[in-house]
Design an enzyme around this catalytic site. Structure first.
Site, PDB file in Angstrom:
ATOM      1  N   GLU A  57       0.821  -1.202   0.000  1.00 12.54           N
ATOM      2  CA  GLU A  57       0.000   0.000   0.000  1.00 12.54           C
ATOM      3  C   GLU A  57       0.861   1.260   0.000  1.00 12.54           C
ATOM      4  O   GLU A  57       0.558   2.235  -0.708  1.00 12.54           O
ATOM      5  CB  GLU A  57      -0.924   0.019   1.221  1.00 12.54           C
ATOM      6  CG  GLU A  57      -1.831  -1.193   1.327  1.00 12.54           C
ATOM      7  CD  GLU A  57      -1.275  -2.293   2.207  1.00 12.54           C
ATOM      8  OE1 GLU A  57      -2.033  -2.835   3.022  1.00 12.54           O
ATOM      9  OE2 GLU A  57      -0.068  -2.608   2.084  1.00 12.54           O
ATOM     10  N   CYS A  90      -0.020   0.822   7.448  1.00  8.38           N
ATOM     11  CA  CYS A  90      -0.689   1.045   6.167  1.00  8.38           C
ATOM     12  C   CYS A  90      -2.119   1.527   6.357  1.00  8.38           C
ATOM     13  O   CYS A  90      -2.648   2.285   5.531  1.00  8.38           O
ATOM     14  CB  CYS A  90      -0.661  -0.218   5.330  1.00  8.38           C
ATOM     15  SG  CYS A  90       0.992  -0.637   4.731  1.00  8.38           S
ATOM     16  N   TRP A 175      20.614 -37.183 -15.867  1.00 14.02           N
ATOM     17  CA  TRP A 175      19.400 -36.433 -15.578  1.00 14.02           C
ATOM     18  C   TRP A 175      18.203 -37.251 -16.040  1.00 14.02           C
ATOM     19  O   TRP A 175      18.212 -37.811 -17.140  1.00 14.02           O
ATOM     20  CB  TRP A 175      19.404 -35.088 -16.291  1.00 14.02           C
ATOM     21  CG  TRP A 175      20.510 -34.212 -15.841  1.00 14.02           C
ATOM     22  CD1 TRP A 175      21.681 -33.979 -16.485  1.00 14.02           C
ATOM     23  CD2 TRP A 175      20.539 -33.423 -14.662  1.00 14.02           C
ATOM     24  NE1 TRP A 175      22.455 -33.085 -15.788  1.00 14.02           N
ATOM     25  CE2 TRP A 175      21.759 -32.726 -14.663  1.00 14.02           C
ATOM     26  CE3 TRP A 175      19.659 -33.229 -13.599  1.00 14.02           C
ATOM     27  CZ2 TRP A 175      22.123 -31.846 -13.634  1.00 14.02           C
ATOM     28  CZ3 TRP A 175      20.017 -32.351 -12.587  1.00 14.02           C
ATOM     29  CH2 TRP A 175      21.232 -31.678 -12.609  1.00 14.02           C
TER      30      TRP A 175
END
Length: 325
Positions: A57, A90, A175
């Protein structure tokens, strides 16, 4: 004409999506998003900055010179109401900015705010609506779990062959998936503030567990190992994953392996999101993806997971599952 509930939901989803820019660098604060709308057009936006300040904000209002008259502020989390040496609350900034309306997607469970932010705005005469938003709750899941349950949101990642192995019988795992799937995994790492493997995986593979995508190297998460012993330099040890606060201030934990670590989190019912990367290969006898879960009937395994998005990554596929709570 005032915004419809559908418009409000759409702008809250926008604020939730914007909050992702602050994750995980906003830690230990939650990553929050804020959009300010006037006459159906965004006039300002903000998200929680690195280190937790400025808040969303404050960032959005600063771009307007602190004046939001006539506008509607959409924020994914209730504006904070507690004083801090790092910046004003805020809720007070919004009161001073005088928007026509504030729409909040998720209340703040932090007892320092917990409804006080909304109450302060209403007491100042600002129309404030709480509209519980699934988008906002999902974006804030790590913060909400850490605050209410003392644990992070947990994503378990498994890279599998078609026949369900995570490695050959001799332990070779690099992999299984291709470069596209591995790059996607690194992007997921960059969204976490903690990453964990089991002690066996650490000893066998000596993984780096960093983020190796250009521009995101600084988002490498804190490294954890599941062990009752000590952790190597640069790592932290987790012995009892169910203990409140076991992972400190971490909000988003990414669990990468191996089978023992996966089983530990699944048995403790601490996996909230499951990523299954599957390669189009068959290896026959290999290492299982998950260790013993202690199940005695198949019925106990059903009804736990909801399928989410699925996509293709090169020759591999990714399927996401969410724990049904």
């Amino acid at each position: 004409m005032p915004p419809s509930p559908e418009d409000d939901a759409r702008w809250l989803a926008t604020a939730a999506a914007l909050s992702a820019r602050g994750r995980p660098l906003s830690a230990p604060n939650p990553a929050v998003g804020c959009v300010i709308v006037r006459a159906g057009r965004v006039i300002a936006r903000g998200w929680t900055q690195a280190g937790g300040r400025p808040h969303a904000e404050a960032m959005a209002l600063a771009s307007l010179g602190g004046d939001a008259r006539g506008a509607t502020v959409y924020v994914s989390l209730e504006p904070c109401a507690h004083a801090s040496a790092r910046g004003p609350a805020c809720a007070d900034l919004l009161v001073a900015a005088r928007p026509a309306r504030v729409v909040v997607g998720q209340t703040d469970p932090d007892p320092r705010t917990a409804g006080a932010g909304i109450a302060r705005l209403r007491a100042a005469g600002i129309a404030t609506d709480l509209m519980p938003s699934a988008s906002c709750a999902t974006a804030l899941a790590g913060f909400l779990l850490r605050t209410t349950a003392g644990r992070p949101h947990v994503t378990l990642k498994l890279a599998l062959t078609l026949d369900g192995a995570i490695a050959l019988a001799n332990g070779q795992s690099q992999w299984i998936t291709g470069p596209e799937a591995r790059a996607h995994c690194h992007a997921e790492r960059a969204r976490a503030d903690a990453i964990l493997v089991g002690g066996g995986t650490l000893r066998a593979d000596v993984p780096r567990l960093d983020v190796r995508l250009p521009g995101l190297e600084a988002r490498s998460p804190q490294r954890w190992v599941l062990t009752r012993g000590s952790a190597p330099q640069g790592w932290r040890a987790a012995a009892d994953i169910t203990a409140p606060g076991a992972f400190g201030d971490a909000q988003w934990l990414f669990v990468e392996g191996g089978a023992g670590a996966a089983a530990a989190f699944l048995k403790a019912d601490m996996v909230d999101r499951l990523l299954l990367y599957r390669a189009p290969i068959l290896v026959g006898p290999g290492l299982a993806a998950v260790g013993d879960l202690g199940l005695e009937t198949l019925s106990a395994a059903h009804g736990r997971w909801d399928m989410g998005p699925a996509c293709r990554l090169g020759s591999d596929t990714l399927t996401v599952y969410h724990r049904r709570r």
